[in-house]
Design an enzyme around this catalytic site. Structure first.
Site, PDB file in Angstrom:
ATOM      1  N   GLY A  72      -8.389  16.833 -27.256  1.00 59.72           N
ATOM      2  CA  GLY A  72      -9.734  16.477 -27.810  1.00 59.72           C
ATOM      3  C   GLY A  72     -10.216  17.691 -28.490  1.00 59.72           C
ATOM      4  O   GLY A  72     -11.640  17.810 -28.853  1.00 59.72           O
ATOM      5  N   SER A  73      -9.857  18.721 -28.753  1.00 62.51           N
ATOM      6  CA  SER A  73     -10.371  19.924 -29.308  1.00 62.51           C
ATOM      7  C   SER A  73     -10.830  19.583 -30.776  1.00 62.51           C
ATOM      8  O   SER A  73     -11.928  20.209 -31.020  1.00 62.51           O
ATOM      9  CB  SER A  73      -9.370  21.324 -29.578  1.00 62.51           C
ATOM     10  OG  SER A  73      -8.112  20.848 -29.756  1.00 62.51           O
ATOM     11  N   ARG A 125       7.160   0.099 -33.300  1.00 61.37           N
ATOM     12  CA  ARG A 125       6.177   0.868 -33.754  1.00 61.37           C
ATOM     13  C   ARG A 125       5.178   0.314 -34.796  1.00 61.37           C
ATOM     14  O   ARG A 125       3.848   0.432 -34.680  1.00 61.37           O
ATOM     15  CB  ARG A 125       6.781   1.794 -34.622  1.00 61.37           C
ATOM     16  CG  ARG A 125       5.742   3.035 -35.080  1.00 61.37           C
ATOM     17  CD  ARG A 125       6.455   4.310 -35.597  1.00 61.37           C
ATOM     18  NE  ARG A 125       6.768   4.024 -37.014  1.00 61.37           N
ATOM     19  CZ  ARG A 125       7.322   4.838 -37.922  1.00 61.37           C
ATOM     20  NH1 ARG A 125       8.088   5.928 -37.355  1.00 61.37           N
ATOM     21  NH2 ARG A 125       7.594   4.475 -39.005  1.00 61.37           N
ATOM     22  N   MET A 150      -0.475  12.214 -32.289  1.00 59.94           N
ATOM     23  CA  MET A 150       0.962  12.686 -32.122  1.00 59.94           C
ATOM     24  C   MET A 150       1.712  11.442 -32.555  1.00 59.94           C
ATOM     25  O   MET A 150       2.702  11.571 -31.734  1.00 59.94           O
ATOM     26  CB  MET A 150       1.094  13.379 -30.979  1.00 59.94           C
ATOM     27  CG  MET A 150       0.325  14.424 -30.971  1.00 59.94           C
ATOM     28  SD  MET A 150       0.472  15.950 -32.243  1.00 59.94           S
ATOM     29  CE  MET A 150       1.834  16.350 -32.022  1.00 59.94           C
ATOM     30  N   ILE A 152       3.894   9.083 -35.574  1.00 59.27           N
ATOM     31  CA  ILE A 152       4.107   8.846 -37.008  1.00 59.27           C
ATOM     32  C   ILE A 152       3.666   7.567 -37.171  1.00 59.27           C
ATOM     33  O   ILE A 152       4.141   6.518 -36.474  1.00 59.27           O
ATOM     34  CB  ILE A 152       5.718   8.816 -37.532  1.00 59.27           C
ATOM     35  CG1 ILE A 152       6.207  10.476 -36.968  1.00 59.27           C
ATOM     36  CG2 ILE A 152       5.844   8.557 -38.584  1.00 59.27           C
ATOM     37  CD1 ILE A 152       7.585  10.542 -37.157  1.00 59.27           C
ATOM     38  N   HIS A 169      -5.026  17.687 -37.688  1.00 58.82           N
ATOM     39  CA  HIS A 169      -4.076  18.464 -37.039  1.00 58.82           C
ATOM     40  C   HIS A 169      -3.016  19.347 -37.784  1.00 58.82           C
ATOM     41  O   HIS A 169      -2.460  18.861 -38.597  1.00 58.82           O
ATOM     42  CB  HIS A 169      -3.371  17.417 -35.963  1.00 58.82           C
ATOM     43  CG  HIS A 169      -2.658  17.989 -34.817  1.00 58.82           C
ATOM     44  ND1 HIS A 169      -1.384  18.328 -35.140  1.00 58.82           N
ATOM     45  CD2 HIS A 169      -3.155  18.354 -33.889  1.00 58.82           C
ATOM     46  CE1 HIS A 169      -1.060  18.991 -33.875  1.00 58.82           C
ATOM     47  NE2 HIS A 169      -2.111  18.818 -33.140  1.00 58.82           N
TER      48      HIS A 169
END
Length: 186
Positions: A72-73, A125, A150, A152, A169
């Site tokens: 969560g940065s 997905r 993270m 796709i 990111h």
């Protein structure tokens, strides 16, 4: 006298007044001083006031949904920038594919709606992505920020939202999975 019906005139944001600024009450004096310094006259014409049940007045803040998988940065940076008044936004939801992500914990601590959507519970997905974005869309977000998400995302879910999505990111999946592979500051 310009053959514009009164109802149409009221639907026009500035009602034919000209250049209009919406400011926080604390910034009015500074704005007047700066504009006067450029030879521009100003006039206060009203206030934006939301009434209970009145859907016509909507916040001028950008409504942001955040997708995150990790600690969560990036979310912390967004929350802090909003708190300092550097970002005119409000975070309407944080969504994660990881139940134990720090981003979800941070969101809950900050009083932000937080939701885990488990990809393992979907047959594909694409099914996961569709379910995830049903929740994201329901949040009413103007902007979708992938902040360390993270996974796709399927082109089918990105395409209708591409003009309001950004990835902050420092990775380009799948070839470059993280900061160690690229110089994020170049």
């Amino acid at each position: 006298s310009g053959n514009v019906a009164p109802a149409e005139m009221w639907r026009t944001f500035n009602c034919g007044i000209g250049f209009t600024m919406l400011l926080d009450a604390n910034d009015v004096a500074t704005a007047k001083r700066l504009l006067a310094g450029h030879g521009l006259a100003t006039r206060e014409i009203g206030q934006v006031v939301a009434r209970d049940g009145d859907e016509r007045v909507r916040s001028v803040l950008l409504r942001v949904a955040v997708l995150a998988s990790g600690r969560g940065s990036n979310l912390r940076a967004l929350v802090d920038a909003i708190g300092r008044g550097e970002l005119a936004a409000c975070i309407v939801g944080v969504f994660s594919d990881k139940a134990a992500s720090g981003a979800l914990a941070l969101a809950r601590e900050a009083g932000i709606a937080a939701m885990h959507v488990d990809p393992k519970t979907f047959p594909s997905r694409l099914d996961f992505d569709r379910a995830l974005f049903e929740h994201v869309d329901a949040s009413g977000a103007d902007l979708i920020v992938c902040a360390g998400f993270m996974r796709i995302l399927s082109p089918e879910v990105v395409a209708p939202r591409v003009a309001r999505m950004i990835n902050i990111h420092p990775s380009l999946l799948p070839n470059y999975p993280g900061l160690q592979h690229i110089n994020a500051h170049s």
